[in-house]
Every structure is written in C-alpha cells, then in structure tokens.
Design a protein around this motif. Sequence first.
Motif, short mmCIF file in Angstrom:
data_model
loop_
_atom_site.label_atom_id
_atom_site.label_comp_id
_atom_site.label_asym_id
_atom_site.label_seq_id
_atom_site.Cartn_x
_atom_site.Cartn_y
_atom_site.Cartn_z
N ALA A 43 -1.47 4.26 -9.09
CA ALA A 43 -1.72 2.85 -8.74
C ALA A 43 -1.33 1.95 -9.91
O ALA A 43 -0.71 0.90 -9.73
CB ALA A 43 -3.19 2.65 -8.38
N ASP A 44 -1.68 2.39 -11.14
CA ASP A 44 -1.36 1.60 -12.34
C ASP A 44 0.15 1.51 -12.55
O ASP A 44 0.67 0.44 -12.90
CB ASP A 44 -2.00 2.23 -13.58
N GLN A 45 0.85 2.61 -12.36
CA GLN A 45 2.30 2.62 -12.58
C GLN A 45 3.03 1.78 -11.53
O GLN A 45 3.95 1.03 -11.85
CB GLN A 45 2.85 4.06 -12.58
N THR A 89 -9.61 4.13 -1.85
CA THR A 89 -8.45 3.31 -2.22
C THR A 89 -8.50 3.07 -3.74
O THR A 89 -9.55 2.72 -4.28
CB THR A 89 -8.47 1.95 -1.48
N PHE A 90 -7.37 3.32 -4.40
CA PHE A 90 -7.28 3.10 -5.85
C PHE A 90 -6.52 1.79 -6.10
O PHE A 90 -5.46 1.57 -5.51
CB PHE A 90 -6.51 4.26 -6.51
N TYR A 91 -7.08 0.95 -6.97
CA TYR A 91 -6.45 -0.34 -7.28
C TYR A 91 -5.90 -0.29 -8.70
O TYR A 91 -6.49 0.36 -9.57
CB TYR A 91 -7.49 -1.47 -7.16
N PRO A 92 -4.79 -1.01 -8.96
CA PRO A 92 -4.25 -1.03 -10.33
C PRO A 92 -5.29 -1.60 -11.30
O PRO A 92 -5.92 -2.60 -11.00
CB PRO A 92 -3.04 -1.98 -10.23
N VAL A 127 -3.27 2.40 -3.76
CA VAL A 127 -2.99 3.77 -3.32
C VAL A 127 -4.14 4.19 -2.41
O VAL A 127 -5.31 4.15 -2.81
CB VAL A 127 -2.86 4.71 -4.54
N GLU A 128 -3.80 4.56 -1.18
CA GLU A 128 -4.82 4.81 -0.16
C GLU A 128 -4.81 6.29 0.23
O GLU A 128 -3.78 6.81 0.66
CB GLU A 128 -4.45 3.95 1.05
N VAL A 181 0.83 -1.20 0.00
CA VAL A 181 0.00 0.00 0.00
C VAL A 181 0.86 1.24 0.00
O VAL A 181 1.89 1.29 0.68
CB VAL A 181 -0.90 0.03 1.27
N LEU A 182 0.44 2.25 -0.76
CA LEU A 182 1.07 3.56 -0.69
C LEU A 182 0.03 4.52 -0.14
O LEU A 182 -1.07 4.65 -0.68
CB LEU A 182 1.49 4.01 -2.10
#
Length: 402
Positions: free
Chosen positions: A326-328, A371-374, A333-334, A308-309
């Motif tokens: 998040a994709d990179q 929260t963003f997920y790849p 990403v929280e 997690v970032l």
Amino acid sequence: GEALYNAIVWQDKRTAAICEELKRADLEEHVKNTTGLVIDAYFSGSKIKWILDEVAGARALAEKGEVCFGTIDTWLMWKWSAGKIHATDYSNASRTMLFDIQKLTWDETLLSALKIPKSILPQVYPSIHAFGEIHIGGQTFQVGGVAGDQQAALFGQCCFEAGSVKNTYGTGCFLLMNTGEVAQFSKFGMITTIAWGDGEKVVYALEGSVFIAGAAVQWLRDGLKLIDSAPDSEYYASKAGRDGVYVVPAFSGLGAPHWDMYARGAIFGLTRDTGKPELIRATLESMAYQSRDVLEAMKEDANLELKVLRVDGGAASNDLLMQFQADQMNIQVERPQNVESTALGAAYMAGISAGLWTMDELQQNRQIDRTFYPEMARENAENLYTGWKKALKRTLNWVEDE
C-alpha cells in the motif's frame, strides 16, 4: 493415453533458443497482435515444438494424429472423461502463444512457424460453458467453468468492471486489470489476455507477470535455511533495520515489464550490519517492488488512475508485506476473507453455468478481511523505490545470450 513426455513447467528456460529463432524470423509483432503475448519461454508454444523435435518418434505420432496437447485443465478433463473431452477455454488457450485472441481460433502462421500440427490441439470454448461429463470416484459431474489460474482469480475477486485490478501473490505475482470487451495492447511490456468468455461476450485483461515472488520466500526457507516456514518471514522482517539492502529475485529471468530471460538474482547494498532480518525483509519487499513496476506500466497503458488493489494468494496474508505494498503503490490494498481466489473463481463460473447465482449476487456477497491504507511518507517510499530500480538495472542480461 500414454504420456509422451513429462510436462515442461512454465519457469523452465530450455526453450529460450527457440524463442530467439522466432524473434529472428521477425514474428514479434505478429505474436503480440495475434496472441497478445510477448515471445518468451514462459508460454506453451516453444515447449510443444521442443517435445516434438527432441522426443524420439513424437513428430511422426503427431503427424498421424496420435498425440494430444493440452494445458492442465485439458489434461484433467481428458483423464476424468476417459478421453471423451479434449477441450480448453479461451483464457487457457490464450496462454499457449498459438491462439488468436480476437478471432478466437488457433493461428496458422504460428503453428507453421513452430511446426505444430493443428490436429493435436484441443477444442476451445468460452470459460463459462457446459464442457461435458467427468467421472471421479464413482460420481458423475458436469464441468461448467474452466479458466486459467490468474483469470480465475480475477473472476473470484469479482473484478467484473473494466479498470478493476487484482494481484495474486503465489509462486510468482500476477497483476491483472480487466479492460472490458476491448483487447488493449500494451506499449509497456504487459501482455494482453482473454480474461473469460461467458458465451455472449469476451472480456479481456492486461496482465503483468512477476516470475519469482513467493518462490523467493521458499528460497529463504529451503535454499538458505533462514526460516522454517513462510509465516516466519513476517516475524523476522519486522525486526529489521532500514539499511538499504535490496534483493532482486531474478532466479529465472525477469517477467513484466522487463522480459529479460537472461537476468539473474542478486543482493545489493550489503554491509557488516546486514543480518538475517534485513535479508528476509528485503526479499519480502521485492514482491512489492516488482508488483509496483507492473502497476506503473499498467497505469500508463490503460491511462487509468487506480483506487484499490484487490489481493489474494498465500503471501497476501502477510500484513507487513501488504502494508508495504500500500505504501509503495500509494493506493488502498483490499484483502478478501477468502484469499483462495483462483479456486473460488472457477467455482463461481461453474455456479453461473448451472444457474445457481448471477455476477451481481457474487459482487454483493464479497467479504473483505482487511483494507491497508498508505502510511509511509511519500518521499521515503519514493526514495526506496529509486534504490530498487537501481538494483534491478544491474541484474539485467547477466547471462549473456549464449
């Protein structure tokens, strides 16, 4: 106390030549092993020397003990205590390029190399500490917490465990990883810093600094007049086609992991189809690419896989950027509800100092906004990153060492 000279801000490169002298004097290893830093004009040490050398009468006053140096926190406490408090904390002291982060003392070798009298330096205390009384607007307050910008944000994000990581998207981007009670020295261009001291123990962090992040969006607004305000950038970027444009915002050199004071900004891959949306999106994406450069180096250093970032700062509210991050990085990403983590961290420290709450309680009460997920296919994400590395390489050492 009279002001001796205007403060020299961290992006100012006028002391690059002093840094070159230190490198020629073979002090790079010493600086790294003692202060945890790299020799760069970013830190205070070379700026103090510049002021003492260039301002008429400054050195004589300093030798007589009539000059005080301090980081911003020191200056504020000095002003608000009418000159009674001349102090700072471990985290701010560790950004001067003069402080031994393991012995917790000012380093004589560097003071003598830069000809800085020890008498001008503040007393250094843990970050969570009773610094004394200050007076503002007729009221009296106790100062219970002092920390540098990024260290405070790490604390405000409740990154209390070794291995936890946060990224602050402000003027620059600052990625910090808590490494616990061990000062980990980087092989990949990170700096080692004290995260905080609580009076019982000292916690260290690895840090990667990206000099220009949000500042590049300000450049779109003020320099190029492409947008009216920062939030507009997300709207235009969402309209962009994928056309291979890269903006490398090395406006004041490059920070970690490159540390090139002579790199300069550039735009690559322009075609007739490149318009305003593409330029704006490439500028936003540069924040994510630069942050990934830092995270890749940090993972190598700490030998840790991250899950997690945690993110904060102004540009963390940009959903398009956070999704691309998040994709990179291919991790979650929280984003917390309160993205002003720096102010929060300093307040948390003061509250602990005053006995209002404990670190456990702070951790339990943390509120997540999103929260963003790849989502992007890995191959696409990697191809984009390969293009970024190619663009970045071409900006290095643009202004040759004068």
